[in-house]
Design an enzyme around this catalytic site. Structure first.
Site, PDB file in Angstrom:
ATOM      1  N   LYS A   1       1.969  -3.824   6.662  1.00 54.53           N
ATOM      2  CA  LYS A   1       2.479  -3.723   5.635  1.00 54.53           C
ATOM      3  C   LYS A   1       3.934  -3.832   5.253  1.00 54.53           C
ATOM      4  O   LYS A   1       4.856  -4.338   4.620  1.00 54.53           O
ATOM      5  CB  LYS A   1       1.840  -2.860   4.579  1.00 54.53           C
ATOM      6  CG  LYS A   1       0.281  -2.757   4.550  1.00 54.53           C
ATOM      7  CD  LYS A   1      -0.160  -4.114   3.706  1.00 54.53           C
ATOM      8  CE  LYS A   1      -1.356  -4.260   3.374  1.00 54.53           C
ATOM      9  NZ  LYS A   1      -2.027  -5.513   3.035  1.00 54.53           N
TER      10      LYS A   1
ATOM     11  N   SER B   1       0.957  -1.223   0.057  1.00 60.49           N
ATOM     12  CA  SER B   1      -0.019   0.024   0.025  1.00 60.49           C
ATOM     13  C   SER B   1       0.805   1.201   0.114  1.00 60.49           C
ATOM     14  O   SER B   1       1.995   1.367   0.676  1.00 60.49           O
ATOM     15  CB  SER B   1      -0.831  -0.030   1.368  1.00 60.49           C
ATOM     16  OG  SER B   1      -1.263   1.250   1.695  1.00 60.49           O
TER      17      SER B   1
ATOM     18  N   TYR C   1      -1.867  -0.786  11.186  1.00 54.74           N
ATOM     19  CA  TYR C   1      -2.181  -1.503   9.733  1.00 54.74           C
ATOM     20  C   TYR C   1      -0.978  -1.122   8.629  1.00 54.74           C
ATOM     21  O   TYR C   1      -0.222  -2.082   8.069  1.00 54.74           O
ATOM     22  CB  TYR C   1      -3.409  -0.760   9.082  1.00 54.74           C
ATOM     23  CG  TYR C   1      -3.507  -1.110   7.576  1.00 54.74           C
ATOM     24  CD1 TYR C   1      -3.756  -2.253   7.115  1.00 54.74           C
ATOM     25  CD2 TYR C   1      -3.229  -0.121   6.588  1.00 54.74           C
ATOM     26  CE1 TYR C   1      -3.926  -2.579   5.939  1.00 54.74           C
ATOM     27  CE2 TYR C   1      -3.051  -0.174   5.392  1.00 54.74           C
ATOM     28  CZ  TYR C   1      -3.659  -1.317   4.907  1.00 54.74           C
ATOM     29  OH  TYR C   1      -3.704  -1.866   3.440  1.00 54.74           O
TER      30      TYR C   1
HETATM   31  P1  NAD Z   1     -11.008  -6.521   1.618  1.00 54.15           P
HETATM   32  O1  NAD Z   1     -11.162  -6.722   2.959  1.00 54.15           O
HETATM   33  O2  NAD Z   1     -12.398  -6.438   0.729  1.00 54.15           O
HETATM   34  O3  NAD Z   1     -10.491  -7.973   1.001  1.00 54.15           O
HETATM   35  C1  NAD Z   1      -9.554  -8.748   1.845  1.00 54.15           C
HETATM   36  C2  NAD Z   1     -10.144 -10.111   2.086  1.00 54.15           C
HETATM   37  O4  NAD Z   1      -9.270 -10.937   2.900  1.00 54.15           O
HETATM   38  C3  NAD Z   1     -11.421 -10.203   2.769  1.00 54.15           C
HETATM   39  O5  NAD Z   1     -12.245 -11.027   1.795  1.00 54.15           O
HETATM   40  C4  NAD Z   1     -11.311 -10.963   4.138  1.00 54.15           C
HETATM   41  O6  NAD Z   1     -12.126 -11.665   4.286  1.00 54.15           O
HETATM   42  C5  NAD Z   1     -10.148 -11.916   3.612  1.00 54.15           C
HETATM   43  N1  NAD Z   1      -9.274 -12.091   5.011  1.00 54.15           N
HETATM   44  C6  NAD Z   1      -8.663 -11.421   5.789  1.00 54.15           C
HETATM   45  N2  NAD Z   1      -8.065 -11.759   6.567  1.00 54.15           N
HETATM   46  C7  NAD Z   1      -7.967 -13.285   6.250  1.00 54.15           C
HETATM   47  C8  NAD Z   1      -7.507 -14.302   6.892  1.00 54.15           C
HETATM   48  N3  NAD Z   1      -6.986 -14.366   8.033  1.00 54.15           N
HETATM   49  N4  NAD Z   1      -7.859 -15.587   6.190  1.00 54.15           N
HETATM   50  C9  NAD Z   1      -8.378 -15.724   5.092  1.00 54.15           C
HETATM   51  N5  NAD Z   1      -8.907 -14.497   4.537  1.00 54.15           N
HETATM   52  C10 NAD Z   1      -8.731 -13.239   5.096  1.00 54.15           C
HETATM   53  O7  NAD Z   1     -10.059  -5.583   1.018  1.00 54.15           O
HETATM   54  P2  NAD Z   1      -9.477  -5.007  -0.290  1.00 54.15           P
HETATM   55  O8  NAD Z   1      -9.757  -3.558  -0.425  1.00 54.15           O
HETATM   56  O9  NAD Z   1     -10.048  -6.054  -1.280  1.00 54.15           O
HETATM   57  O10 NAD Z   1      -7.771  -5.333  -0.088  1.00 54.15           O
HETATM   58  C11 NAD Z   1      -6.995  -6.230  -0.346  1.00 54.15           C
HETATM   59  C12 NAD Z   1      -5.622  -6.106  -0.031  1.00 54.15           C
HETATM   60  O11 NAD Z   1      -5.198  -4.698  -0.502  1.00 54.15           O
HETATM   61  C13 NAD Z   1      -5.478  -5.845   1.437  1.00 54.15           C
HETATM   62  O12 NAD Z   1      -4.115  -6.700   1.902  1.00 54.15           O
HETATM   63  C14 NAD Z   1      -5.305  -4.416   1.745  1.00 54.15           C
HETATM   64  O13 NAD Z   1      -4.823  -4.186   2.814  1.00 54.15           O
HETATM   65  C15 NAD Z   1      -4.755  -4.211   0.536  1.00 54.15           C
HETATM   66  N6  NAD Z   1      -4.652  -2.647   0.152  1.00 54.15           N
HETATM   67  C16 NAD Z   1      -5.949  -2.369   0.053  1.00 54.15           C
HETATM   68  C17 NAD Z   1      -6.285  -0.913  -0.244  1.00 54.15           C
HETATM   69  C18 NAD Z   1      -7.766  -0.210  -0.253  1.00 54.15           C
HETATM   70  O14 NAD Z   1      -8.081   0.821  -0.091  1.00 54.15           O
HETATM   71  N7  NAD Z   1      -8.811  -1.056  -0.639  1.00 54.15           N
HETATM   72  C19 NAD Z   1      -5.258  -0.096  -0.538  1.00 54.15           C
HETATM   73  C20 NAD Z   1      -3.930  -0.352  -0.497  1.00 54.15           C
HETATM   74  C21 NAD Z   1      -3.816  -1.973  -0.417  1.00 54.15           C
HETATM   75  C1  WQD Z   2      -9.305   9.865   1.048  1.00 53.22           C
HETATM   76  C2  WQD Z   2      -9.601  11.548   1.290  1.00 53.22           C
HETATM   77  C3  WQD Z   2      -9.706  12.084   3.448  1.00 53.22           C
HETATM   78  C4  WQD Z   2     -13.627   9.845   3.993  1.00 53.22           C
HETATM   79  C5  WQD Z   2      -6.689   4.953   3.038  1.00 53.22           C
HETATM   80  C6  WQD Z   2      -5.468   4.241   4.105  1.00 53.22           C
HETATM   81  C7  WQD Z   2      -4.556   3.844   2.952  1.00 53.22           C
HETATM   82  C8  WQD Z   2      -5.045   2.908   1.815  1.00 53.22           C
HETATM   83  C9  WQD Z   2      -6.260   3.654   1.112  1.00 53.22           C
HETATM   84  C10 WQD Z   2      -5.049   0.499   2.448  1.00 53.22           C
HETATM   85  C11 WQD Z   2      -8.735  12.040   2.321  1.00 53.22           C
HETATM   86  C12 WQD Z   2     -11.076  12.130   2.853  1.00 53.22           C
HETATM   87  C13 WQD Z   2     -12.455  10.395   3.651  1.00 53.22           C
HETATM   88  C14 WQD Z   2     -14.773  10.747   4.393  1.00 53.22           C
HETATM   89  C15 WQD Z   2     -13.324  12.819   3.851  1.00 53.22           C
HETATM   90  N1  WQD Z   2      -5.618   1.798   2.237  1.00 53.22           N
HETATM   91  N2  WQD Z   2     -12.245  11.992   3.328  1.00 53.22           N
HETATM   92  N3  WQD Z   2     -14.540  12.120   4.338  1.00 53.22           N
HETATM   93  O1  WQD Z   2      -6.758   8.083   3.763  1.00 53.22           O
HETATM   94  O2  WQD Z   2      -5.940   8.232   1.436  1.00 53.22           O
HETATM   95  O3  WQD Z   2      -6.009   6.066   2.541  1.00 53.22           O
HETATM   96  O4  WQD Z   2      -7.226   4.016   2.088  1.00 53.22           O
HETATM   97  O5  WQD Z   2      -3.904   0.301   2.289  1.00 53.22           O
HETATM   98  O6  WQD Z   2      -3.759   2.924   3.834  1.00 53.22           O
HETATM   99  O7  WQD Z   2      -4.953   5.069   4.935  1.00 53.22           O
HETATM  100  O8  WQD Z   2      -8.272   7.271   1.771  1.00 53.22           O
HETATM  101  O9  WQD Z   2     -10.537   7.120   1.315  1.00 53.22           O
HETATM  102  O10 WQD Z   2     -10.016   7.289   3.776  1.00 53.22           O
HETATM  103  O11 WQD Z   2      -9.555   9.155   2.281  1.00 53.22           O
HETATM  104  O12 WQD Z   2     -13.282  13.803   3.676  1.00 53.22           O
HETATM  105  O13 WQD Z   2     -15.608  10.389   4.973  1.00 53.22           O
HETATM  106  O14 WQD Z   2     -10.696  11.746   1.455  1.00 53.22           O
HETATM  107  O15 WQD Z   2      -9.561  12.908   4.636  1.00 53.22           O
HETATM  108  O16 WQD Z   2      -8.390  13.144   2.241  1.00 53.22           O
HETATM  109  P1  WQD Z   2      -6.692   7.533   2.508  1.00 53.22           P
HETATM  110  P2  WQD Z   2      -9.706   7.721   2.441  1.00 53.22           P
END
Ligand code: NAD
Ligand code: WQD
Length: 352
Positions: free
Chosen positions: A160, A132, A156
């Protein structure tokens, strides 16, 4: 080289990014096994992916397993010889990780360690890991390049960072591993069918799912966190990327794992390289949906960075990948999913 007979294990494949990636993998001809404990997802997503894949849907197998259950995971690896693993499974809510750090360390770290141990034991040493942009902490400048110093702003993010470090150490200990760390920026949007999309449990933490729930009438207004940032309109700026572009990024990363002999353990940003403010995102969503999003202007959310967006040069060169979709496409597809599934995979009753 990847072929139609390649077997890919996808952990967390029932989740938001996982389900879209599994569909693209099936479409590209891969055999896919998903391991997910459904902690933050629904088996309906798996059923819909199978349907969307048509005849190729038969190439998807689902195992409801927690990654930390080593015996069960070992059983999956004994039943199928996997060519590579895409590891999405993990908990991802930043605020929850601050309240319950041990839950995050337990789930994300022990899950990843167990996976890596079982992979090693079965001689499967090709991995794509969901990292991430959070590993850049509060970047001092933008765009963020992969060479930026890494830091964690919350538990969190620390998971990562630790998993990335574990991967680098594993490669140093045994150079037959090939690992690609994909650092996602802000994934949004949904499959254009409107049949799969993001369905967070409880109150959404992220901007787009929140806007979506306001648009369908589940919440009265969007709280805008911070209007005094040094940005074009005072609100926070992020690099939003369509989940389909992200899914494609995983296919090209896999192909690189199969094709290139000497890739080691390498990180790539997956973003568009463009910054969009909260107010710009709201305006684009209003245009796509025809709905007015009421706003409540508020103070900054603790821990938020001002401006974050990616340098995309390394992914463009190294993976031959570039995001295709813009903000209007993201909002159109997000609204299509939201309007067809206002309660996600659930129902008004499950919204309580
Ligand atoms: P999500 O929660 O929709 O998907 C994650 C999946 O992992 C879920 O289906 C959950 O049930 C499963 N899971 C969690 N712990 C588990 C375990 N111990 N055993 C088996 N399954 C398990 O999230 P997402 O948005 O699809 O994110 C996927 C990956 O990408 C995550 O690792 C997240 O940290 C990373 N990521 C997400 C974002 C984002 O903003 N969505 C941004 C950067 C990184
Ligand atoms: C985006 C912008 C908020 C909600 C997070 C995690 C990051 C990654 C992605 C997993 C910011 C603003 C948000 C709301 C708002 N996830 N906001 N009102 O913070 O960039 O990243 O998700 O790895 O680790 O930290 O994403 O969508 O929460 O926020 O004004 O109700 O929207 O302040 O500027 P962020 P976000």
């Amino acid at each position: 080289m990847a072929s139609s007979s390649s077997n890919i294990l996808v952990t967390g494949g029932a989740g938001y990014i996982g389900s879209h990636t599994v569909l693209q993998l099936l479409n590209a001809g891969f055999m896919v096994s998903v391991v997910d404990n459904l902690d933050n997802s629904s088996e309906i997503a798996i059923k819909r992916v199978t349907e969307l894949a048509g005849a190729k849907g038969k190439n998807l197998t689902f195992h409801k397993i927690d990654l930390r259950d080593k015996k069960a995971l070992d059983g999956v690896f004994s039943s199928t010889k996997f060519d590579a693993v895409i590891h999405f499974a993990g908990l991802k809510a930043v605020g929850e990780s601050v309240e319950k750090p041990l839950l995050y360390y337990n789930n994300n770290l022990i899950g990843s360690i167990t996976l890596l141990e079982v992979m090693g034991a079965h001689g499967c040493k090709k991995l794509v890991f969901s990292s991430s942009a959070t590993v850049y902490g509060w970047p001092k400048e933008v765009p963020c390049t992969e060479e930026f110093p890494l830091s964690a702003a919350n538990p969190y993010g620390r998971t990562k960072l630790i998993i990335e470090e574990m991967c680098r150490d594993i490669y140093v200990s045994d150079c037959s591993w090939k690992i690609i760390l994909l650092r996602y920026f802000n994934p949004v949007g949904a499959h254009p069918s409107g049949y799969i999309g993001e369905d967070p449990r409880g109150t959404p933490n992220n901007l787009m799912p929140y806007i979506q729930q306001v648009a369908v009438g589940r919440r009265p207004a969007l709280t805008v966190y911070g209007t005094d940032y040094k940005t074009k309109d005072g609100t926070g700026v992020r690099d939003y990327i369509h989940v389909l572009d992200l899914a494609d990024g995983h296919i090209v990363a896999l192909q690189k794992l199969f094709k290139d002999s000497n890739i080691g353990c390498e990180a790539y940003n997956l973003g568009t390289g463009k910054g969009t403010s909260v107010l710009e995102m709201v305006a684009a969503f209003e245009k796509a949906s025809g709905k007015k999003i009421p706003l409540v202007m508020a103070g900054r959310r603790p821990g938020d960075a001002e401006v974050v967006y990616a340098s995309t040069a390394k992914a463009e060169k190294g993976l031959n990948w570039k995001a295709k979709y813009g903000i209007d496409d993201m909002c159109r597809d997000q609204w299509n999913w939201a309007s067809k599934n206002p309660y996600g995979y659930g129902s008004p009753e499950s919204d309580k």
